[in-house]
Write an enzyme that holds these catalytic residues in place. Structure first.
Site, PDB file in Angstrom:
ATOM      1  CG  HIS A 130      -1.779  -1.165   1.386  1.00 59.13           C
ATOM      2  ND1 HIS A 130      -2.891  -1.433   0.606  1.00 59.13           N
ATOM      3  CD2 HIS A 130      -1.707  -2.204   2.260  1.00 59.13           C
ATOM      4  CE1 HIS A 130      -3.460  -2.547   0.990  1.00 59.13           C
ATOM      5  NE2 HIS A 130      -2.772  -3.048   1.986  1.00 59.13           N
TER       6      HIS A 130
HETATM    7  O1  RIB Z   1      -4.837  -0.177   4.778  1.00 60.04           O
HETATM    8  C1  RIB Z   1      -3.458  -0.126   4.560  1.00 60.04           C
HETATM    9  C2  RIB Z   1      -2.813   0.938   5.385  1.00 60.04           C
HETATM   10  O2  RIB Z   1      -2.988   0.644   6.761  1.00 60.04           O
HETATM   11  C3  RIB Z   1      -1.287   1.007   5.191  1.00 60.04           C
HETATM   12  O3  RIB Z   1      -0.857   2.312   5.421  1.00 60.04           O
HETATM   13  C4  RIB Z   1      -0.760   0.099   6.259  1.00 60.04           C
HETATM   14  O4  RIB Z   1       0.564   0.454   6.670  1.00 60.04           O
HETATM   15  C5  RIB Z   1      -1.731   0.376   7.371  1.00 60.04           C
HETATM   16  O5  RIB Z   1      -1.281   1.531   8.054  1.00 60.04           O
END
Ligand code: RIB
Ligand code: CA
Length: 342
Positions: free
Chosen positions: A271
């Site tokens: 992500h």
């Molecule tokens: O949903 C994904 C996000 O939530 C990313 O930033 C991961 O590191 C968590 O913080």
């Protein structure tokens, strides 16, 4: 005839030189002043390594940490680890908010592990945190910055920036744009059927940032779930045969397991690194300006981003919503930049 040939070859040479200089000029002109706000976190660490390995395009002014995946002491330690692994210990790390604005804190140790960094051994980095709180750093830095000069990459709950905006709303003057890893629409959520973790962890903060009117880009699950690891992509990182390649392949191998099982996917998303890739190579992605609102009401919709992709409500378009991306292009960029590290 001889003079004419010499003249043409000189002309070709000067045109080629002009093209090289103009490319360099374009690259140099695109360099961004960047603050990374983060809750490391496996994918946060990959994002930090990618950013810190790209000094030509990104001047990482500071890393500000927030509680999210794990508690603030561990997200701050992990941010210091990432800068140590990147060989960039001149970049200050400021610790920020230990809890959300309103809701009870939640964490994601089930995904990121007790230490917030799966797949690798952690240690106490030698260089300490910078003195002072992240929120005050944001207020001071954005308040005195040149107009609209600083980009903020938000890789966790948006608590720090929200607190800074509440205390000093005038700091928007220093913000060029805010790029958020967060939200979900077409994909559905990852912490509830409709909510993505960063928004769910502090929807009130996300509402404050949305209401501030800053230029906002969201990199939601809609795109991060299209940029997935695979055995080949992790092998290309492992094949770098350097420390960074070993760290990232070990982290990702462990980190993606939960998503692969939960979603029945052949790989897992990275992500937060997608935000940095957007800053480095926006041509890898596509999306559009739409209206987005955040639901912070208790109930099944808590933390949901309502993304009006088809402009049904004809409301002001306040977010650039990234909806697609070139997965192999992302992993090639990540691999090429990790190759620069030790
Ligand atoms: O949903 C994904 C996000 O939530 C990313 O930033 C991961 O590191 C968590 O913080
Ligand atoms: Ca994160």
């Amino acid at each position: 005839m001889q003079i004419c040939r010499h003249f043409v070859s000189q002309l070709i040479r000067s045109v080629a030189l002009l093209a090289i200089f103009s490319t360099v000029a374009v690259q140099a002109a695109e360099k961004r002043d960047l603050i990374i706000d983060t809750d490391p976190g496996a994918d946060d660490v990959v994002a930090l390594l990618l950013a810190l390995a790209s000094p030509q395009e990104l001047n990482v002014m500071a890393i500000t940490t927030v509680a999210g995946n794990v508690r603030i002491d561990k997200t701050s330690r992990n941010a210091r680890l990432a800068r140590e692994w990147a060989g960039r210990e001149e970049v200050p790390v400021y610790a920020g908010a230990g809890k959300p604005l309103v809701r009870t804190p939640i964490y994601a140790e089930n995904i990121h592990g007790k230490e917030g960094l799966p797949g690798v051994q952690v240690h106490e980095p030698k260089n300490p945190l910078a003195k002072g709180n992240a929120v005050q750093y944001l207020i001071d830095t954005l308040g005195r910055a040149a107009p609209h000069s600083i980009t903020i990459a938000m890789l966790g709950p948006q608590t720090n920036l929200a607190l800074a905006l509440i205390q000093a709303p005038e700091i928007t003057q220093g913000i060029k744009e805010v790029v958020v890893m967060g939200g979900a629409h077409f994909n559905g959520g990852n912490i509830t059927p409709v909510a993505e973790f960063n928004l769910y962890a502090d929807p009130d903060a996300a509402k404050v940032v949305l209401a501030s009117g800053v230029k906002l880009t969201y990199v939601p699950l809609d795109v991060t779930h299209k940029i997935l690891t695979s055995d080949q992509r992790i092998k290309q990182i492992e094949g770098l045969n350097n420390e960074a390649g070993k760290l990232v392949s070990s982290i990702l191998n462990e980190y993606v397991k939960a998503d692969m099982v939960h979603y029945g996917l052949p790989g897992g998303p990275v992500h937060d690194a997608s935000v940095i890739a957007w800053l480095l190579k926006p041509e890898l992605f596509s999306g559009k300006l739409i209206n987005v609102v955040v639901d912070n009401r208790e109930g099944p919709g808590f933390g949901q981003t309502i993304a009006d992709w088809y402009d049904t409500m004809s409301q002001p378009k306040n977010v650039f919503w990234v909806e697609n991306g070139d997965a192999q292009g992302f992993f090639n960029l990540l691999t090429e930049r990790l190759a620069r590290l030790k």
